[in-house]
Design a protein around this motif. Structure first.
Motif, mmCIF file in Angstrom:
data_model
loop_
_atom_site.group_PDB
_atom_site.id
_atom_site.type_symbol
_atom_site.label_atom_id
_atom_site.label_comp_id
_atom_site.label_asym_id
_atom_site.label_seq_id
_atom_site.Cartn_x
_atom_site.Cartn_y
_atom_site.Cartn_z
ATOM 1 N N ASN A 1 1.063 -4.154 16.052
ATOM 2 C CA ASN A 1 1.138 -2.826 16.677
ATOM 3 C C ASN A 1 0.103 -2.636 17.787
ATOM 4 N N LEU A 2 -0.299 -3.707 18.449
ATOM 5 C CA LEU A 2 -1.261 -3.581 19.540
ATOM 6 C C LEU A 2 -0.718 -2.721 20.670
ATOM 7 N N ARG A 3 0.588 -2.705 20.831
ATOM 8 C CA ARG A 3 1.214 -1.912 21.888
ATOM 9 C C ARG A 3 1.860 -0.645 21.335
ATOM 10 N N ALA A 4 1.448 -0.239 20.137
ATOM 11 C CA ALA A 4 2.004 0.953 19.500
ATOM 12 C C ALA A 4 0.905 1.668 18.730
ATOM 13 N N GLU A 5 1.257 2.761 18.078
ATOM 14 C CA GLU A 5 0.281 3.510 17.285
ATOM 15 C C GLU A 5 -0.055 2.748 16.014
ATOM 16 N N ILE A 6 -1.332 2.687 15.684
ATOM 17 C CA ILE A 6 -1.797 2.040 14.467
ATOM 18 C C ILE A 6 -2.200 3.131 13.489
ATOM 19 N N ASN A 7 -1.415 3.287 12.426
ATOM 20 C CA ASN A 7 -1.618 4.371 11.462
ATOM 21 C C ASN A 7 -2.295 3.819 10.207
ATOM 22 N N LEU A 8 -3.626 3.897 10.172
ATOM 23 C CA LEU A 8 -4.368 3.371 9.029
ATOM 24 C C LEU A 8 -4.117 4.186 7.767
ATOM 25 N N ALA A 9 -3.935 5.497 7.903
ATOM 26 C CA ALA A 9 -3.720 6.341 6.731
ATOM 27 C C ALA A 9 -2.439 5.942 6.020
ATOM 28 N N GLU A 10 -1.391 5.687 6.778
ATOM 29 C CA GLU A 10 -0.117 5.285 6.178
ATOM 30 C C GLU A 10 -0.240 3.918 5.514
ATOM 31 N N LEU A 11 -0.944 3.004 6.168
ATOM 32 C CA LEU A 11 -1.126 1.671 5.614
ATOM 33 C C LEU A 11 -1.892 1.725 4.296
ATOM 34 N N THR A 12 -2.973 2.488 4.259
ATOM 35 C CA THR A 12 -3.783 2.546 3.039
ATOM 36 C C THR A 12 -3.009 3.184 1.889
ATOM 37 N N ARG A 13 -2.164 4.173 2.180
ATOM 38 C CA ARG A 13 -1.348 4.771 1.111
ATOM 39 C C ARG A 13 -0.414 3.735 0.500
ATOM 40 N N SER A 14 0.202 2.929 1.350
ATOM 41 C CA SER A 14 1.133 1.914 0.856
ATOM 42 C C SER A 14 0.418 0.812 0.082
ATOM 43 N N GLU A 15 -0.876 0.623 0.365
ATOM 44 C CA GLU A 15 -1.658 -0.423 -0.308
ATOM 45 C C GLU A 15 -2.391 0.091 -1.541
ATOM 46 N N GLY A 16 -2.306 1.396 -1.806
ATOM 47 C CA GLY A 16 -2.955 1.947 -2.977
ATOM 48 C C GLY A 16 -4.463 2.047 -2.865
ATOM 49 N N THR A 17 -4.977 2.161 -1.641
ATOM 50 C CA THR A 17 -6.413 2.337 -1.452
ATOM 51 C C THR A 17 -6.631 3.557 -0.556
ATOM 52 N N THR A 18 -7.831 3.735 -0.030
ATOM 53 C CA THR A 18 -8.119 4.866 0.838
ATOM 54 C C THR A 18 -8.599 4.376 2.194
ATOM 55 N N GLU A 19 -8.353 5.193 3.214
ATOM 56 C CA GLU A 19 -8.816 4.831 4.553
ATOM 57 C C GLU A 19 -10.326 4.742 4.595
ATOM 58 N N TYR A 20 -11.010 5.621 3.861
ATOM 59 C CA TYR A 20 -12.475 5.609 3.824
ATOM 60 C C TYR A 20 -12.989 4.257 3.335
ATOM 61 N N HIS A 21 -12.452 3.794 2.189
ATOM 62 C CA HIS A 21 -12.910 2.525 1.621
ATOM 63 C C HIS A 21 -12.543 1.360 2.535
ATOM 64 N N LEU A 22 -11.333 1.382 3.093
ATOM 65 C CA LEU A 22 -10.885 0.295 3.961
ATOM 66 C C LEU A 22 -11.792 0.164 5.182
ATOM 67 N N ARG A 23 -12.121 1.276 5.811
ATOM 68 C CA ARG A 23 -12.976 1.245 6.999
ATOM 69 C C ARG A 23 -14.378 0.736 6.653
#
Length: 287
Positions: free
Chosen positions: A15-37
């Motif tokens: 998604n380098l040429r598109a929007e990168i949605n970390l919140a959506e990714l972390t939800r699907s992975e069962g973690t949080t954006e805070y912890h991932l970052r």
């Protein structure tokens, strides 16, 4: 966690040429954006936002050399103007858009990161504790985040507190962690070196009224992981912080949650060259 970080890298590349949605990714992975970052920053040595910027500028250089319109390239990589893109491009490559188009460089390449867990068989002393609401009281200030070595602004802040106040604070300590504490709060979620944080030199007390002349930080109920370390100060403590990201968190069913990090100095040399410390980090189960 290592697998999640590598899937994050794959998501970024796709998604380098598109929007990168970390919140959506972390939800699907069962973690949080805070912890991932926080884990990304600790392991990669840079915030995920900086890595994305470098990778985008890496591939954007090829579009520039192909002679594409500057505004079209800027929009493609999420910039609202050619000027904003040009500033980001120069900050990454150290050369302007016109220099790269004219001379083909210089260009600084950001390789694709791959995370792996290096197993050495080491063990880390840790315990999980659950706490009710409490508060931290003392003297607070704003300082820059420094990952390695002594933070001179923290030293200046502590030195500015009268000796009598150190004794007063210690006497006010009324709950764990006991004694004088080094508190870091409101740290940038990407944990970027140089970003501002709130540093409080104080103690932990139960929820309730506090002296009006002291600053306070309210701490919500929850679990904490407590690590112990003995060694050169502050190097051993900073190395412990890094080790939590490289070994403990990937190996245990806990993740960081928002909240202050606490350091309790249990014992130290007279010149503070060595110390025994506890590092308290707020966590929640990832199960």
């Amino acid at each position: 966690m290592i697998g999640i970080l590598n899937r994050l890298i794959e998501h970024i590349e796709a998604n380098l040429r598109a929007e990168i949605n970390l919140a959506e990714l972390t939800r699907s992975e069962g973690t949080t954006e805070y912890h991932l970052r926080r884990m990304f920053s600790s392991l990669a040595g840079m915030p995920v936002s900086e890595y994305i910027r470098r990778r985008r500028m890496n591939v954007a250089a090829a579009d520039l050399l192909a002679g594409e319109d500057l505004l079209s390239i800027a929009i493609r990589y999420g910039y609202g103007s050619a000027e904003a893109f040009s500033r980001a491009f120069t900050s990454v490559h150290g050369a302007s858009v016109s220099e790269v188009r004219q001379h083909g460089g210089p260009l600084r390449s950001q390789a694709i990161i791959r995370f792996s867990l290096h197993v050495e068989g080491n063990t880390t002393d840790a315990r999980i504790v659950e706490r009710e609401n409490f508060q931290l009281i003392g003297y607070a200030t704003q300082v820059p985040l420094i990952h390695h070595g002594v933070n001179p602004q923290v030293q200046e802040h502590i030195a500015s507190i009268p000796m009598a106040e150190h004794a007063r604070l210690k006497a006010l300590s009324a709950t764990d962690p006991a004694g004088l504490l080094q508190v870091s709060d409101q740290v940038d979620v990407d944990y970027q070196e140089g970003s501002a944080l709130t540093y409080l030199h104080g103690v932990a007390v139960p929820a309730g009224p506090v002296p009006e002349d002291l600053d306070s930080i309210q701490v919500s109920a929850g679990h904490w992981v407590v690590f112990s370390v003995t060694g050169n100060y502050p190097a051993a403590l900073q190395e412990l912080w890094a080790a939590t990201a490289t070994s403990w968190f990937p190996s245990n069913p806990w993740r960081l949650r928002p909240g202050p990090s606490l350091v309790a100095v249990l014992d130290r040399a007279a010149d503070f060259s060595t110390a025994t410390c506890e590092l308290w980090l707020p966590v929640e189960s990832d199960r």
